[in-house]
Structures are given as structure tokens and as C-alpha cells.
Design an enzyme around this catalytic site. Structure first.
Site, PDB file in Angstrom:
ATOM      1  N   GLY A 270      55.425  85.480 -88.339  1.00 45.21           N
ATOM      2  CA  GLY A 270      54.762  85.130 -89.132  1.00 45.21           C
ATOM      3  C   GLY A 270      53.800  83.928 -88.405  1.00 45.21           C
ATOM      4  N   ARG A 271      53.978  83.260 -87.541  1.00 45.94           N
ATOM      5  CA  ARG A 271      53.444  82.438 -87.021  1.00 45.94           C
ATOM      6  C   ARG A 271      52.953  83.290 -85.098  1.00 45.94           C
ATOM      7  NH1 ARG A 271      54.410  77.153 -85.767  1.00 45.94           N
ATOM      8  NH2 ARG A 271      56.135  77.530 -87.536  1.00 45.94           N
ATOM      9  N   ARG A 306      49.254  71.230 -90.026  1.00 44.45           N
ATOM     10  CA  ARG A 306      50.713  70.978 -89.720  1.00 44.45           C
ATOM     11  C   ARG A 306      50.748  68.662 -89.000  1.00 44.45           C
ATOM     12  NH1 ARG A 306      51.206  73.472 -85.495  1.00 44.45           N
ATOM     13  NH2 ARG A 306      54.160  73.707 -85.351  1.00 44.45           N
ATOM     14  N   TYR A 310      54.032  67.516 -88.983  1.00 38.89           N
ATOM     15  CA  TYR A 310      54.941  67.451 -87.811  1.00 38.89           C
ATOM     16  C   TYR A 310      54.775  66.614 -86.980  1.00 38.89           C
ATOM     17  CZ  TYR A 310      56.061  71.710 -90.787  1.00 38.89           C
ATOM     18  OH  TYR A 310      56.305  72.224 -91.202  1.00 38.89           O
ATOM     19  N   CYS A 337      42.324  59.397 -96.904  1.00 36.39           N
ATOM     20  CA  CYS A 337      42.508  57.755 -96.797  1.00 36.39           C
ATOM     21  C   CYS A 337      44.679  57.506 -96.806  1.00 36.39           C
ATOM     22  CB  CYS A 337      42.814  57.230 -98.734  1.00 36.39           C
ATOM     23  SG  CYS A 337      41.397  57.254 -98.895  1.00 36.39           S
TER      24      CYS A 337
HETATM   25  C1  LIG Z   1      58.917  81.089 -92.025  1.00 36.47           C
HETATM   26  C2  LIG Z   1      59.759  82.378 -92.408  1.00 36.47           C
HETATM   27  C3  LIG Z   1      58.960  83.513 -91.368  1.00 36.47           C
HETATM   28  C4  LIG Z   1      57.973  83.252 -90.184  1.00 36.47           C
HETATM   29  O1  LIG Z   1      58.703  82.465 -89.344  1.00 36.47           O
HETATM   30  P1  LIG Z   1      57.254  82.111 -88.591  1.00 36.47           P
HETATM   31  O2  LIG Z   1      57.751  80.637 -87.545  1.00 36.47           O
HETATM   32  O3  LIG Z   1      56.197  81.979 -88.569  1.00 36.47           O
HETATM   33  O4  LIG Z   1      57.180  82.859 -87.229  1.00 36.47           O
HETATM   34  C5  LIG Z   1      60.194  84.769 -91.574  1.00 36.47           C
HETATM   35  N1  LIG Z   1      60.517  84.360 -92.498  1.00 36.47           N
HETATM   36  C6  LIG Z   1      61.187  83.824 -93.297  1.00 36.47           C
HETATM   37  C7  LIG Z   1      61.820  84.229 -94.049  1.00 36.47           C
HETATM   38  C8  LIG Z   1      60.826  82.892 -93.303  1.00 36.47           C
HETATM   39  O5  LIG Z   1      60.751  81.408 -94.235  1.00 36.47           O
END
Ligand SMILES: *Cc1c(COP(=O)(O)O)cnc(C)c1O
Length: 421
Positions: A270-271, A306, A310, A337
Site C-alpha cells: 500500500g504505502r 499520522r 503515531y 481542539c
Molecule cells: C495494511 C495492510 C497492507 C498494506 O500495508 P503497507 O504498510 O501500506 O504496505 C497489506 N496487507 C494487509 C493485510 C494490511 O493490513
């Protein structure tokens, strides 16, 4: 370092066209990342990236990724619905379970998606909600710490996910008895890691384990799912992972362990896929000097959680001032707030004037999607900077009517501008 490829002129142009704040995404950059990843694993006849929908659940982006050959990793009913609406089905979808309503198994089975079970109790739920497919994926949690050399990369012993090793063995027996022929193995042991050694190490763990389990169970070992976790350099001094080199290192492990190349590989990044290809664009709207020097902007943690959640670092640039000395120290804040509503704390930046355009980098994953509505603040628009070089709104900003929509059960519904149920 963060992705500095987008010129300030582009942000200025976008902000002329759309009110701030908004997230801006780079179509060309997203496509390029998908292509790099596909190239890195092109040696594997059965490779697919399943983009983690939660990172950037915008249908336009999901369709772009489909065009680039990606599938989707979904973790909820709404994400499955989104996947279906964007034309994904069958082998293009994987459902990763975690304490989810069992109906979502049935929904995923109706799409003919891969199912990644998170717990041994999920096996019964799948049996009664959609039934077993021919191949089931199981998520592994090795417990303890996950280390590469002397570095602890993750702490699976404290993570809520996955099967223990004895549970994997027991689970496969149950599945085999129910007629399931093949299995996949999934694990996610380190988040946001820029260490090139993560995927090859994980691949070795899963491939060795899969071979052992296949020999023991007599079932076919169909694929490993290396999941997400490849990180991005949020800070200027950090190095980006080299995905082509990672693909090559995984190939070496794979060729050593699977000489007949019978096992597929899936990823769920994802990231890494979209993170650096998004920016939160916001105006400086307020300046305040007390014990610290504050610049208030028109975005808040509602648009990017984020830092508040975090303490995450996101790089900030001031449009048109990139070459000026960073000789001021600011806290950059939103309007909530809530004192953790700060995009930057004691950050050295060039002098900021009210009306300056600020760009918060690396918001293309886990940015908009983590948004919320605290203080009645509304989520922003999402804008695509297209391949053709123009701007397209791919999600409008929320309005008060969106915020009030679920109050259609309230006597004040009409006064709030929603039709009473
Ligand atoms: C969140 C998640 C991802 C993606 O994680 P990234 O850190 O964005 O690469 C992939 N698989 C599962 C099961 C997740 O929960």
C-alpha cells in the site's frame, strides 16, 4: 528522501483551481511504481500485486492500478464493494480477514476472491459463510521478535494477527478433510521498512514453511503472500528501498527453495505504491506567537492523522520558498481542539506568511483514508494530477450535509438540512 519531483508551480496551479485543503495525487507516478514492482517480479510466472485498498480507497486510483495489472487486498465489506464496482473480481481480489463479520467471507466468496484466514476459528466461519474454495490462504504469526541480523524488525509476539505454527498444521488438516486442495501462506511482520532485506527474509521464512507444510499435509503449496510493509523515506535523510534489487533478492531465495517454480508470489503493498505520490496541499491561515511560534493551516489531523496518531514525520515545504534558508522554527498546526493536531513540531522552515501555500509530503497512502470528523471538521477533496498534465477532482470535499446525513433519525433532521426518515 521524500518525493520532490512535483514542481511548486503544479501545486500553485492546483490551488488556483480548487479550494484548499486537498490531497493531490500523481497519476504518472502511481503508474510508474506499479510498473517497477511488476518488473521486479517479472521473473515469476505467477506474480500479482494486490494493492491494499485501505491505503488509498479512491476508485479512480484503483482503476488506474487495475490497468497496470494489479489486484486489490480488501479487509471489509465496503472495500469489497469498492473492488467489485471498479471491475475487480476472482483472482484479482484477496480478502484479508481479521475479527470480521462472517458475512464478509460470503461476500468475498461471491466475488470468487482469494480468502486469507487470520485465525483457526475462521475456518468454521468460512465453511458456513460461502464455503471453501479450492485454495485457502492462511496468515502466519511466528511469535517472538522478527529480526534480520541483529536488528529487530517487528514484534509478532504482540501482534493480533495470524495463526501459530501448531494452528497452521491443525488448520490444514481440517481444510484437507473438507476437500481443500491447495494453500497459500501470508505474513506481515514489519511495517514501513526501507530495509531491502525484509522481503527476501520473509520469502525464505514462508517458502521453507510452506514446503514443510505441503510435505506434511499432502496439500499443494500454491503461493506465498509477502503482504505489505515495504516503506518509504518520509525524512530527507532516509534512503528509499530499491524494489528492483528486492525482487532480485527474492528471486535468489525462490530459485534456491523452489527449483520447479511451482509457487506463486503475491504482494499487498500500500504505502510503497502510492505514499510518495500524494501531497496534502494547505494554506497558512493563522500565525501565533506564545511560548512557541505557531503557523495554523486550513488542513488538520482530520485530513492526515499520522502525525497525531503515531508522531509520524511528514516533510513540509513552502511553495515558492524551497531555496530560502530554513531559519525559522515553527509548530505547524490544524484547528482541532486537540494539542496533538500538529503536522510539525519545532520544524526549521523558511519564514512563512499568511496566505503561503504549504505542501505536506507523502500523503498518498494512509492519508485521506485515515480521516475522521472530530470537531465537526470535514474531509477534503482528492485531486488527480493526470498523465495529460491537468487536474481532475476524483472525490469532492465533504459538506455539512454529508456530516449530518446519519442524523436523518433525529427530530432536528430538517433543520440540519437532511430529510427525516
Ligand atoms: C495494511 C495492510 C497492507 C498494506 O500495508 P503497507 O504498510 O501500506 O504496505 C497489506 N496487507 C494487509 C493485510 C494490511 O493490513
Amino acid at each position: 528522501m521524500p518525493n520532490f519531483s512535483m514542481r511548486d508551480e503544479i501545486f500553485f496551479r492546483a490551488a488556483e483551481q480548487f479550494p484548499t485543503p486537498f490531497h493531490l495525487y500523481d497519476e504518472r507516478g502511481i503508474r510508474e511504481r506499479a510498473r517497477i514492482l511488476n518488473r521486479a517480479f517479472s521473473w515469476c510466472h505467477d506474480f500479482r500485486e494486490y494493492f491494499a485498498v485501505k491505503a488509498l480507497p479512491n476508485p479512480t486510483v484503483l482503476r488506474i492500478l487495475k490497468e497496470e495489472g494489479c489486484g486489490l487486498d480488501c479487509s471489509s465489506s465496503t472495500e469489497l464493494t469498492l473492488a467489485k464496482a471498479c471491475g475487480f473480481s476472482g483472482e484479482e481480489v484477496i480478502l484479508s480477514a481479521n475479527a470480521m463479520p462472517p458475512e464478509e467471507f460470503a461476500q468475498a466468496r461471491a466475488l470468487n476472491a482469494f480468502i486469507n484466514l487470520d485465525d483457526i476459528s475462521d475456518i468454521e466461519l468460512l465453511r458456513t459463510h460461502g464455503g471453501f474454495p479450492e485454495c485457502v490462504c492462511l496468515r502466519y504469526n511466528p511469535g517472538g521478535h522478527f529480526s534480520i541480523g541483529n536488528t529487530i524488525m517487528g514484534n509478532p509476539g504482540e501482534a493480533k494477527y495470524g495463526f501459530t505454527l501448531p494452528q497452521l498444521k491443525e488448520g490444514l488438516e481440517i481444510l484437507k478433510a473438507a476437500g481443500v486442495r491447495a494453500f497459500g501462506l501470508h505474513a506481515f511482520l514489519s511495517s514501513n521498512t526501507t530495509d531491502n532485506a525484509y522481503y527476501p527474509n520473509l520469502a525464505r521464512t514462508l517458502l521453507e514453511l510452506g514446503k514443510e507444510l505441503a510435505a506434511e499435509s499432502g496439500m499443494r503449496f500454491a503461493f506465498v503472500d509477502l503482504s505489505g510493509g515495504i516503506g518509504i523515506p518520509y525524512r530527507p535523510e532516509e534512503k528509499a528501498p530499491d524494489v528492483l534489487a528486492i525482487g532480485e533478492s527474492v528471486r535468489k531465495v525462490y530459485d534456491e527453495l523452489i527449483p520447479d517454480r511451482s509457487v506463486g508470489i503475491k504482494t499487498e503493498l500500500g504505502r510503497w505504491m502510492t505514499g510518495p505520490m500524494g501531497w496534502l496541499v494547505t494554506h497558512a491561515v493563522h500565525e501565533k506567537k506564545i511560548y512557541r511560534h505557531y503557523i495554523g493551516v486550513d488542513a488538520s489531523a482530520v485530513n492526515l492523522m499520522r502525525p497525531a496518531m503515531y508522531g509520524a514525520y511528514h516533510h513540509i515545504t513552502v511553495c515558492g520558498k524551497r531555496d530560502l534558508p530554513a531559519d525559522q522554527i515553527y509548530d505547524i498546526t490544524g484547528s482541532l481542539c486537540e494539542n496533538n493536531d500538529k503536522f510539525a513540531i519545532e520544524r526549521a522552515l523558511p519564514e512563512i506568511r499568511i496566505g503561503d501555500l504549504l505542501v505536506i509530503h507523502d500523503t498518498g497512502a494512509h492519508g485521506y483514508s485515515m480521516g475522521y470528523n472530530y470537531n465537526g471538521r470535514l474531509r477534503s477533496a482528492e485531486i488527480l494530477y493526470t498523465r495529460e498534465g491537468d487536474f481532475r477532482m476524483i472525490r469532492r470535499a465533504e459538506t455539512a450535509a454529508d456530516y449530518f446525513a446519519t442524523l436523518d433519525v433525529d427530530p432536528a433532521a430538517e433543520a440540519l438540512g437532511v430529510r427525516r426518515k
